[in-house]
Each structure stands twice: as C-alpha cells, then as structure tokens.
Design a protein around this motif. Structure first.
Motif, short mmCIF file in Angstrom:
data_model
loop_
_atom_site.label_atom_id
_atom_site.label_comp_id
_atom_site.label_asym_id
_atom_site.label_seq_id
_atom_site.Cartn_x
_atom_site.Cartn_y
_atom_site.Cartn_z
N GLN A 104 0.82 -1.20 0.00
CA GLN A 104 0.00 0.00 0.00
C GLN A 104 0.86 1.26 0.00
O GLN A 104 1.94 1.29 0.59
CB GLN A 104 -0.92 0.01 1.22
CG GLN A 104 -1.90 -1.15 1.26
CD GLN A 104 -2.75 -1.13 2.51
OE1 GLN A 104 -2.76 -0.16 3.26
NE2 GLN A 104 -3.46 -2.22 2.73
N ARG A 105 0.33 2.28 -0.68
CA ARG A 105 1.08 3.53 -0.77
C ARG A 105 1.39 4.10 0.61
O ARG A 105 2.47 4.65 0.83
CB ARG A 105 0.29 4.54 -1.60
CG ARG A 105 1.00 5.87 -1.79
CD ARG A 105 0.27 6.77 -2.78
NE ARG A 105 0.22 6.17 -4.11
CZ ARG A 105 -0.27 6.81 -5.17
NH1 ARG A 105 -0.73 8.05 -5.05
NH2 ARG A 105 -0.29 6.22 -6.35
N SER A 106 0.47 3.94 1.54
CA SER A 106 0.68 4.48 2.88
C SER A 106 1.80 3.77 3.63
O SER A 106 2.32 4.27 4.63
CB SER A 106 -0.62 4.38 3.69
OG SER A 106 -1.04 3.02 3.81
N LYS A 107 2.20 2.58 3.15
CA LYS A 107 3.24 1.80 3.83
C LYS A 107 4.56 1.81 3.08
O LYS A 107 5.51 1.15 3.50
CB LYS A 107 2.76 0.36 4.03
CG LYS A 107 1.56 0.25 4.95
CD LYS A 107 1.16 -1.19 5.18
CE LYS A 107 -0.03 -1.27 6.14
NZ LYS A 107 -0.45 -2.68 6.37
N LEU A 108 4.63 2.54 1.97
CA LEU A 108 5.86 2.58 1.20
C LEU A 108 6.99 3.23 1.99
O LEU A 108 8.15 2.81 1.91
CB LEU A 108 5.63 3.34 -0.11
CG LEU A 108 4.82 2.59 -1.18
CD1 LEU A 108 4.56 3.50 -2.37
CD2 LEU A 108 5.53 1.33 -1.62
N GLY A 109 6.66 4.28 2.75
CA GLY A 109 7.67 4.94 3.55
C GLY A 109 8.30 4.00 4.56
O GLY A 109 9.53 3.96 4.72
N GLU A 110 7.46 3.23 5.24
CA GLU A 110 7.96 2.26 6.22
C GLU A 110 8.81 1.20 5.54
O GLU A 110 9.83 0.75 6.07
CB GLU A 110 6.79 1.62 6.95
CG GLU A 110 7.19 0.62 8.02
CD GLU A 110 5.99 -0.02 8.69
OE1 GLU A 110 6.19 -0.93 9.52
OE2 GLU A 110 4.85 0.38 8.37
N PHE A 111 8.39 0.79 4.34
CA PHE A 111 9.14 -0.22 3.60
C PHE A 111 10.54 0.31 3.26
O PHE A 111 11.54 -0.40 3.44
CB PHE A 111 8.40 -0.58 2.31
CG PHE A 111 8.99 -1.74 1.57
CD1 PHE A 111 8.55 -3.03 1.80
CD2 PHE A 111 10.00 -1.55 0.64
CE1 PHE A 111 9.11 -4.11 1.13
CE2 PHE A 111 10.56 -2.61 -0.04
CZ PHE A 111 10.11 -3.89 0.20
N VAL A 112 10.61 1.55 2.79
CA VAL A 112 11.90 2.14 2.44
C VAL A 112 12.77 2.33 3.68
O VAL A 112 13.98 2.16 3.64
CB VAL A 112 11.70 3.47 1.69
CG1 VAL A 112 13.03 4.18 1.46
CG2 VAL A 112 11.00 3.23 0.36
#
Length: 516
Positions: free
Chosen positions: A166-174
């Motif tokens: 999800q786009r909202s979790k991309l930051g956490e993934f990075v």
C-alpha cells in the motif's frame, strides 16, 4: 564537426563561424538527465575564426573521446546540468552545506556523485520526507540521497505499489530496506517476485511477504533461496507447502543450509524425531527454523531433561508442541513447577509426567489451570486425588468448566456411577457429551452390557460397534497415546470436529487452551 575536415574556399568558411554561445537545443540529451537549467557547456573550447589558414582541426581541440572529456561519459543517476570539474566542486560544496543545514551528515557522500544543482537535491529530500522518512532515517542510510528521482525512486515505488504494498506503507518499507531504491525494477525486482510466485506464494500475499522480509529483494535467485527450498523438499516437505511456509515465515529463504537449517534438522533427528515428522512440523510451524540452535534449541532440550522429562520422551514433547524449543523455558518451567507443587499438590516428578503428556502446560495461564481443579475439588474429590487425575490426564486443566459440569451431571444423574470411576478414568471429561458419551451409553443401556468408562469411550466408532457384538469384554487401553507423525489423541475425544482433522495435535490442544 566533420565539416572542418574538408578544404573549402574562404567564402564558404566565412559562413561557418562558430559562436561562443551554444543554443540550448544543441545540448546533448539523455534519458537519465534530470535538469538542464544552464545551457552553457563551458568545457567545449571555441575555435578562433580568424585562424583558418589550415582548416584541418587539431585532435586535442575537438575530440569527443571520454578520456579527454570525462563529463561526457554515460550519465549517472545524479546527472543534472552538465558541468566541468570546477563547477562540480562548487556545486558539491553548496549541496553539502544545504544538507548540513538540514541536519544531514554528508560525510559518506564524498565518493558519491551528487546532483548538479541544489534544486535537484532539494527535490529528493522533500520527496523522501513526504514519503515518511525523517532526517534521522536519511542519516542512517545517507546513500539514499544518491538515488535519482526519475531513474530510481519513482519506478521502484511504483512497482512496489503494483505488487501489493500500500502507498501508505511505502515509507515504512523504504525505512526498513532503503537499498531497494538502488535496484533495477526489470533486472532485480521482477525476477524475485516471479521466483516467489513460482514457489506458490499467492499473488495477493506477495506484498505481505516482502513487507515482513524486504531483504528478499536483494537476494540472488540461484543462491541461498533456491538452496534452502531444495533442502527442505529433500527431507520431505511437500513442494506445495513451500508457498504457505514462505507466507508464514519468509526468513527461512535467507538461511544458509549448512550453517543454520541442517544443524537443527540433524539435532532433532538425533533426538528421535523422524524426518517425515520434522517435515510436517516445518510445514505447520516454519518459524521453528528461526530458533537459534546454540542459544535456544539445545539449552531448552537440556532444560527439559533437567526438570525430569525423560530423554525418550523429548521427541514426543517437541512433536506435540514445537514452540517449546523457542520459549524462555527455564523461567517458565520454574514458575509452573512451583505453582503445581503449591496449588495442585503435584511434586516435581509428577510435574515432569504432566509436561511429557501435555507440554503446552508451560504456557497455560495459572488462573485457567485452577478453575477445573477447583471444580473437581468442589465435587468431593480430595486434593490428592485431583492431583493424581491431573498427572494422569493433564488435558483436564485446559477444559472449560461449563462442559465439565454438563458431563459430570450426566455421569451422576443418568449413568449413576461412583466417583471412583472418574478418578480412575479422568479422560471421561475430555470426550464430547453429545456426540460420544450419550449415544454410546444409550446403546450400552439398551443391550445391558456392563463395562467401565474406558471400555466404551476409549475407541473409535467402528471398534465400539465390534465390541458391542462381541461376547467377551476385552481389556481396555487407558490414557492418551502418541504416535510419531500422528495426532496426540485423547481417548475417543470428539472435541475436535471433522473439519479440524488435518490439524496437528499441538494445534488442537493449543487452540483449545487459548479458547479458555
């Protein structure tokens, strides 16, 4: 500039005067170029138009070889304005000062090519901040500032979103795996996703798997991942179960067989667990592979032995409750042993027998354990006899008191049997009243066959019918039994529905425990 190689009349050369300014449309373009804000190319030398006595150009003046002009080599991820060496040094100083003003330490960027203008760097920093990364995150991995927006960041994030993150979790993934922004979507990311799909990981689970273990995107397919899968299949793991195992615990794909997986397998086989049983255990509990062999598994086995569990029973204990290999076992056993001795009047030796028959007891809440015990004591059974019942059938302490009340009422009001029989066969409470006890008792009553509780309850339906047709009452087997690779069976229990037939014995007991 090949036109200078021809010798032409002076009137033609006069029309070929090279201007000292180059139009922006003549600036060489590249798909990697981020910005061309300055159309000047200061590194191109301008020939003097008054010195055309020899129109044949000198090689050192107009050569476009990369050895002469390194700035004209294949553009990197941080290209912006095409600059000379002096301009690059100035831009680097400006950009480093900007990063320092934000609190970013640029020391690790000294060997990294930075954008040509501060505007490009500002764009990157602001984008990463909008994504959810903080200045501290950038300081943790400053090389992320060397990733091009157009070549790296945007394509990678777009692909991650496409595969289910999800786009909202991309930051956490990075944040968890910033190296992903350096990856090539086609060369590195797509093959890993295809590999996971080839292992039967469901398409909708790909994003979930990668969020749990993003480092998978950096593994080589022909390396650790393929080797670990091949080894597990070789010991009996069903290839179709690899996908669910990856979804449950993807970390085993990054484990080395020789140093991590194989030592665990060899040790458990040595304890008496057949490889087929291990394979089934790994299929259901893949996270067992993540327990540290030297610091957790071996010490826990030694702890079980030190608390009185017989060495021959260790394999049975592990097969019933694989999680016991990863618990802080010494502390848990010490607490429960003290509790059993104080509240249930069960000595350490009896406690060891309880662990052998129901190892899940180490994780069972003490308030849950007391309720069935207090119920039995309230029915007139002495504490010592209740203790003997628990040692004989530890599953008693995981039962719901409401079900025990119904079974006890039927035992007293309909069957009218002495309490002594319950003390001799406490497993009675583990059978379903409606699906086993009542129907079988009614058949016995209609035939007038006298028998013990164990005789008509501790057998399958087919065996029960055979017993009814027989002339003699055979010797009954009492107590729970364990078959390697099979289920831990409470004698005749119907607590587990037919839909749960595929569940392992520890799943059934642990689920029953948790439901309390």
């Amino acid at each position: 500039m090949n036109f200078l190689l021809r010798r032409k009349p002076p009137n033609i050369f006069s029309k070929l005067i090279i201007s000292t300014k180059i139009s922006p449309k003549h600036v060489p373009t590249s798909p990697f170029t981020e910005s061309f804000q300055n159309p000047q190319l200061p590194w191109i030398k301008t020939p003097q138009t008054t010195q055309i006595s020899n129109p044949r150009p000198q090689n050192h003046t107009f050569s476009t070889q990369s050895s002469k002009f390194p700035e004209y080599e294949m553009p990197t991820v941080t290209w912006g304005v095409i600059q000379g060496r002096k301009e690059k040094l100035v831009s680097r100083v400006i950009i480093c000062d900007y990063l320092k003003s934000l609190g970013i330490i640029p020391d690790e960027l000294q060997h990294l090519e930075l954008p040509s203008t501060i505007e490009v760097m500002k764009e990157r920093v602001e984008f990463l901040q909008k994504l959810g990364l903080t200045i501290d995150d950038m300081n943790e991995y400053p090389l992320i500032l060397g990733c091009s927006m157009r070549k790296n960041i945007i394509p990678v994030l777009g692909y991650l979103e496409k595969i289910g993150i999800q786009r909202s979790k991309l930051g956490e993934f990075v944040k968890n795996y910033p190296q992903v922004l350096h990856a090539s979507v086609v060369v590195e990311l797509v093959p890993v996703v295809r590999f996971l799909r080839g292992l039967d990981v469901e398409k909708q689970d790909i994003g979930y798997v990668l969020q749990k273990y993003p480092e998978l995107l950096g593994f080589k397919l022909e390396g650790t991942m393929s080797t670990s899968v091949a080894y597990l299949v070789s010991i009996g793991v069903n290839p179709r179960d690899i996908g669910p195992m990856v979804t449950q615990y993807p970390y085993f794909l990054g484990m080395r067989v020789g140093t991590t997986i194989k030592p665990i397998v060899d040790y458990l086989v040595k304890l008496g667990l057949p490889k087929k049983v291990l394979a089934r255990m790994f299929e259901k509990r893949a996270y067992v592979l993540g327990y540290d062999f030297e610091e957790t598994i071996k010490p826990n086995v030694d702890t079980l032995i030190s608390f009185g569990v017989q060495r021959d029973s260790i394999a049975s204990v592990i097969a019933q409750y694989p999680q016991i290999l990863g618990l802080p076992l010494k502390a848990k056993l010490s607490t429960q042993q003290y509790f059993f001795n104080l509240k249930l009047k069960i000595d350490p030796e009896g406690f060891a027998r309880v662990i052998e028959r129901m190892p899940q007891i180490v994780s069972l809440n003490q308030s849950v354990i007391l309720k069935p015990v207090e119920f039995l004591r309230g029915r007139g059974i002495s504490p010592d006899d209740v203790a003997k019942m628990v040692v004989k059938c530890p599953q008693l302490v995981a039962l719901r008191v409401e079900l025990m009340k119904n079974s006890f009422y039927f035992f007293k009001s309909e069957m009218k049997r002495p309490i002594q029989e319950l003390m001799e066969f406490p497993e009675y409470f583990t059978y379903s009243l409606e699906s086993r006890i009542k129907p079988r008792y009614q058949k016995l009553s209609s035939k007038g066959v006298p028998c013990s509780l164990a005789w008509f309850l501790n057998c399958s339906d087919q065996r029960f019918e055979e017993r009814l047709q027989a002339d003699l009452i055979e010797m009954e087997s009492v107590g729970p039994s364990f078959l390697m690779g099979g289920k831990l069976e409470l004698p005749g229990t119907e607590v587990v529905s037919e839909e749960e037939e595929d569940e392992s014995e520890d799943e059934v007991l642990y689920r029953r425990t948790v439901s309390l």
